[in-house]
Scaffold this active site. Sequence first.
Site, PDB file in Angstrom:
ATOM      1  N   THR A   1       6.400  57.926   6.557  1.00  0.00           N
ATOM      2  CA  THR A   1       7.779  57.503   6.787  1.00  0.00           C
ATOM      3  C   THR A   1       7.984  56.128   6.172  1.00  0.00           C
ATOM      4  O   THR A   1       7.021  55.417   5.850  1.00  0.00           O
ATOM      5  CB  THR A   1       8.085  57.488   8.309  1.00  0.00           C
ATOM      6  N   CYS A   2       9.243  55.749   5.993  1.00  0.00           N
ATOM      7  CA  CYS A   2       9.568  54.418   5.448  1.00  0.00           C
ATOM      8  C   CYS A   2      11.007  54.108   5.834  1.00  0.00           C
ATOM      9  O   CYS A   2      11.427  54.440   6.944  1.00  0.00           O
ATOM     10  CB  CYS A   2       9.357  54.378   3.930  1.00  0.00           C
ATOM     11  N   GLY A   3      11.775  53.487   4.952  1.00  0.00           N
ATOM     12  CA  GLY A   3      13.169  53.191   5.261  1.00  0.00           C
ATOM     13  C   GLY A   3      14.081  54.383   5.058  1.00  0.00           C
ATOM     14  O   GLY A   3      14.883  54.732   5.926  1.00  0.00           O
TER      15      GLY A   3
END
Length: 285
Positions: free
Chosen positions: A240-242
């Site tokens: 996951t990230c932004g």
Amino acid sequence: MAQDDPTTLVSTAWLARHMKDPDLRVLDGSWYLPAAGRDPRAEYEAAHIPGARFFDIDEISDHRSDLPHMAPPVEKFMSRVRALGVGDGHKVVVYDGMGLFSAARVWWLFRLMGHDDIAVLDGGLPKWQAEGRPVESTPPVIRDRHMTVRRRPELVRNVTEVAQASKLGDHTILDARAAARFRGDAPEPREGLRAGHIPGARSVPYTDLLNDDGTMKEPDALRAVFDAAGADLSKPVITTCGSGVTAAVINLALARLGKTDHALYDGSWTEWGAFPTVPVATGDA
């Protein structure tokens, strides 16, 4: 120098050797955060690797979603890629204008659609140009070519699946955002999002997987990064990230290590941070 692998990562030297291969297709997959103030299409039109076509991450996405650049429907991916002259039997190399940033997202998207014959250019356009290799501004001549798409749902996760994984602890969740954003010490660049991380996630900033020149670290160094983060790679991994872009850098690193059971949370923090019914953790994992 990392070992060339046409399904994960290839060097600028490898690309230079194969530039005239008839079934090679090169894509410029540059994308930047708004704060960068850079226009990827304008930069492509000014200078790109000879023969490269521009892959627009924002346009080749699911516009039915309120979330940014979510994976597109199969039909849209097929039509857009065909219009780029990329299809069955083609070997694809994708690069970006930062070294190794958004190109991994395009790599993941092709794999999601069942096309594994794709690699990221290690070090991207900056390394290519630093070595004095050619660029051009003229658009390539494109001929349509059909691509057979077989979507692989095991490579993507939604908010419900990630919430279950977080609760059960049966997956390792790795967050590619900067450590300060992970801890909740830094504000999110998008308004209206809570600060922090998915409970149980581990912080693996994508920059920790890269060398100073924007190339990916060697496998032993990658393992050391994951070990230092407390990432249990014996479990399936969700990245996951932004907004689902730099998370793919982790997926690429995992693939370099030979790990196959990893998926990307497409909505990432843009969805989780705004979702009212899921918990948020702060501080270190």
